[in-house]
Design a protein around this motif. Structure first.
Motif, PDB file in Angstrom:
ATOM      1  N   VAL A 230     -43.735 -20.285  -2.674  1.00  0.00           N
ATOM      2  CA  VAL A 230     -45.161 -20.258  -2.361  1.00  0.00           C
ATOM      3  C   VAL A 230     -45.641 -18.814  -2.415  1.00  0.00           C
ATOM      4  O   VAL A 230     -45.188 -17.969  -1.638  1.00  0.00           O
ATOM      5  CB  VAL A 230     -45.438 -20.860  -0.967  1.00  0.00           C
ATOM      6  CG1 VAL A 230     -46.921 -20.799  -0.650  1.00  0.00           C
ATOM      7  CG2 VAL A 230     -44.919 -22.284  -0.888  1.00  0.00           C
ATOM      8  N   GLY A 231     -46.544 -18.521  -3.340  1.00  0.00           N
ATOM      9  CA  GLY A 231     -47.057 -17.165  -3.488  1.00  0.00           C
ATOM     10  C   GLY A 231     -47.668 -16.981  -4.861  1.00  0.00           C
ATOM     11  O   GLY A 231     -47.243 -17.619  -5.833  1.00  0.00           O
ATOM     12  N   VAL A 232     -48.656 -16.116  -4.951  1.00  0.00           N
ATOM     13  CA  VAL A 232     -49.328 -15.879  -6.222  1.00  0.00           C
ATOM     14  C   VAL A 232     -48.359 -15.217  -7.208  1.00  0.00           C
ATOM     15  O   VAL A 232     -47.773 -14.174  -6.922  1.00  0.00           O
ATOM     16  CB  VAL A 232     -50.567 -14.977  -6.029  1.00  0.00           C
ATOM     17  CG1 VAL A 232     -51.241 -14.690  -7.362  1.00  0.00           C
ATOM     18  CG2 VAL A 232     -51.552 -15.625  -5.064  1.00  0.00           C
ATOM     19  N   GLY A 233     -48.174 -15.875  -8.345  1.00  0.00           N
ATOM     20  CA  GLY A 233     -47.300 -15.326  -9.378  1.00  0.00           C
ATOM     21  C   GLY A 233     -45.824 -15.599  -9.173  1.00  0.00           C
ATOM     22  O   GLY A 233     -45.006 -15.172  -9.994  1.00  0.00           O
ATOM     23  N   TYR A 234     -45.454 -16.297  -8.115  1.00  0.00           N
ATOM     24  CA  TYR A 234     -44.041 -16.597  -7.882  1.00  0.00           C
ATOM     25  C   TYR A 234     -43.562 -17.610  -8.920  1.00  0.00           C
ATOM     26  O   TYR A 234     -44.161 -18.672  -9.103  1.00  0.00           O
ATOM     27  CB  TYR A 234     -43.836 -17.162  -6.477  1.00  0.00           C
ATOM     28  CG  TYR A 234     -43.924 -16.132  -5.373  1.00  0.00           C
ATOM     29  CD1 TYR A 234     -44.434 -14.859  -5.598  1.00  0.00           C
ATOM     30  CD2 TYR A 234     -43.499 -16.431  -4.084  1.00  0.00           C
ATOM     31  CE1 TYR A 234     -44.517 -13.921  -4.585  1.00  0.00           C
ATOM     32  CE2 TYR A 234     -43.577 -15.507  -3.054  1.00  0.00           C
ATOM     33  CZ  TYR A 234     -44.096 -14.251  -3.315  1.00  0.00           C
ATOM     34  OH  TYR A 234     -44.177 -13.322  -2.314  1.00  0.00           O
ATOM     35  N   ARG A 235     -42.451 -17.289  -9.588  1.00  0.00           N
ATOM     36  CA  ARG A 235     -41.895 -18.142 -10.623  1.00  0.00           C
ATOM     37  C   ARG A 235     -40.380 -18.022 -10.633  1.00  0.00           C
ATOM     38  O   ARG A 235     -39.827 -17.023 -10.183  1.00  0.00           O
ATOM     39  CB  ARG A 235     -42.434 -17.778 -12.011  1.00  0.00           C
ATOM     40  CG  ARG A 235     -43.929 -17.990 -12.211  1.00  0.00           C
ATOM     41  CD  ARG A 235     -44.249 -19.484 -12.305  1.00  0.00           C
ATOM     42  NE  ARG A 235     -45.655 -19.718 -12.598  1.00  0.00           N
ATOM     43  CZ  ARG A 235     -46.606 -19.805 -11.691  1.00  0.00           C
ATOM     44  NH1 ARG A 235     -46.307 -19.639 -10.406  1.00  0.00           N
ATOM     45  NH2 ARG A 235     -47.853 -20.055 -12.044  1.00  0.00           N
TER      46      ARG A 235
ATOM     47  N   PHE B 181     -42.103  -8.373  -7.057  1.00  0.00           N
ATOM     48  CA  PHE B 181     -41.581  -7.039  -7.346  1.00  0.00           C
ATOM     49  C   PHE B 181     -42.010  -6.597  -8.744  1.00  0.00           C
ATOM     50  O   PHE B 181     -42.495  -7.394  -9.550  1.00  0.00           O
ATOM     51  CB  PHE B 181     -40.047  -7.042  -7.244  1.00  0.00           C
ATOM     52  CG  PHE B 181     -39.535  -7.377  -5.868  1.00  0.00           C
ATOM     53  CD1 PHE B 181     -39.675  -6.490  -4.815  1.00  0.00           C
ATOM     54  CD2 PHE B 181     -38.909  -8.595  -5.624  1.00  0.00           C
ATOM     55  CE1 PHE B 181     -39.202  -6.801  -3.551  1.00  0.00           C
ATOM     56  CE2 PHE B 181     -38.439  -8.912  -4.376  1.00  0.00           C
ATOM     57  CZ  PHE B 181     -38.591  -8.016  -3.326  1.00  0.00           C
ATOM     58  N   GLY B 182     -41.784  -5.334  -9.046  1.00  0.00           N
ATOM     59  CA  GLY B 182     -42.118  -4.821 -10.370  1.00  0.00           C
ATOM     60  C   GLY B 182     -41.132  -5.238 -11.431  1.00  0.00           C
ATOM     61  O   GLY B 182     -41.327  -4.947 -12.608  1.00  0.00           O
ATOM     62  N   HIS B 183     -40.076  -5.930 -11.030  1.00  0.00           N
ATOM     63  CA  HIS B 183     -39.040  -6.373 -11.970  1.00  0.00           C
ATOM     64  C   HIS B 183     -38.517  -7.724 -11.504  1.00  0.00           C
ATOM     65  O   HIS B 183     -38.572  -8.046 -10.304  1.00  0.00           O
ATOM     66  CB  HIS B 183     -37.888  -5.358 -11.996  1.00  0.00           C
ATOM     67  CG  HIS B 183     -37.292  -5.128 -10.632  1.00  0.00           C
ATOM     68  ND1 HIS B 183     -36.332  -5.955 -10.076  1.00  0.00           N
ATOM     69  CD2 HIS B 183     -37.546  -4.183  -9.689  1.00  0.00           C
ATOM     70  CE1 HIS B 183     -35.999  -5.522  -8.875  1.00  0.00           C
ATOM     71  NE2 HIS B 183     -36.735  -4.448  -8.612  1.00  0.00           N
ATOM     72  N   PRO B 184     -38.000  -8.561 -12.401  1.00  0.00           N
ATOM     73  CA  PRO B 184     -37.437  -9.843 -11.965  1.00  0.00           C
ATOM     74  C   PRO B 184     -36.117  -9.649 -11.219  1.00  0.00           C
ATOM     75  O   PRO B 184     -35.379  -8.702 -11.465  1.00  0.00           O
ATOM     76  CB  PRO B 184     -37.223 -10.604 -13.278  1.00  0.00           C
ATOM     77  CG  PRO B 184     -37.101  -9.538 -14.318  1.00  0.00           C
ATOM     78  CD  PRO B 184     -37.983  -8.413 -13.861  1.00  0.00           C
TER      79      PRO B 184
END
Length: 221
Positions: A122-127, A153-156
């Protein structure tokens, strides 16, 4: 002069979990291997070898080494396994009684039905995606796959999937973990959740199974 206060100690009771029999499905084979009669050459050790319970089913095969003072009686006709201890009045044995029974039950369920953990993001952009390779992690065994998390984060974040665990993403924000060993499945689920634990103000984070969180009111200065 006040006398000493007397405390009454209740008698030790049998473990409610440990004394419950474990039902063995028809498709599961269970056998108890005694190391002293297995024919294998035993190495010299101060700790005597203990029996091992082997459980085999449609999804795989698992083994459970029995702690000292713990035994398992298997009724092949009634297809029930009963965990016993030598002395139920000893606290350590009572603790291992229930623990061993729980492990045995989990192993039987693991090889017959499997264990599942569902993680919801749950979160904007969480994938989340499952990838065959990783740039920040080295493979620990041939064919290992990796879970790639995008959690702000700035990186996966790349995590290697443990051996014996199958991971999939039915939805971009949902991770499905399957495996025969419950401890391995939920340990990996906890490792994933650690990167974004649910927070109580916006309700964002990685939730395990039916986990919910009570939202707190924001502090107004």
């Amino acid at each position: 002069m006040l006398g000493k206060r007397l405390f009454s100690s209740s008698a030790s009771y049998a473990s409610r979990i440990g004394r419950a029999p474990v039902s063995i499905p028809a498709e599961v084979n269970l056998r108890i291997i005694d190391p002293t009669t297995s024919g294998k050459r035993l190495q010299r050790s101060r700790i005597p070898p203990t029996p091992v319970v082997e459980i085999e089913g449609p999804l795989g095969k698992l083994s459970l080494p029995l702690p000292p003072s713990v035994t398992v009686d298997y009724d092949s006709t009634g297809r029930r396994a009963l965990v016993k201890v030598q002395d139920a009045t000893v606290r350590k044995q009572r603790e291992m009684w229930g623990t061993t029974r729980a492990y045995l039950q989990n192993h039987v369920m693991g090889v017959s039905e499997g264990h599942i953990a569902i993680l919801s993001m749950v979160g904007v952009g969480y994938r989340a995606t499952v990838e065959p390779t990783a740039t920040t992690q080295a493979s620990e065994y041939p064919g290992q796959e990796f879970i790639s998390l995008k959690v702000g984060f700035g990186h996966p974040v790349e995590l290697g999937i443990p051996k014996g665990v199958k991971a999939s993403t039915p939805q971009p924000t949902r991770i499905l973990l399957e495996g025969t060993e419950r401890e391995v499945v939920y340990s990996f689920a906890a490792k994933i959740r650690m990167w974004r634990k649910p927070e109580p103000y916006k309700g964002k984070g990685i939730f395990l199974n039916d986990q919910t969180i009570r939202l707190k009111a924001k502090k107004i200065k």
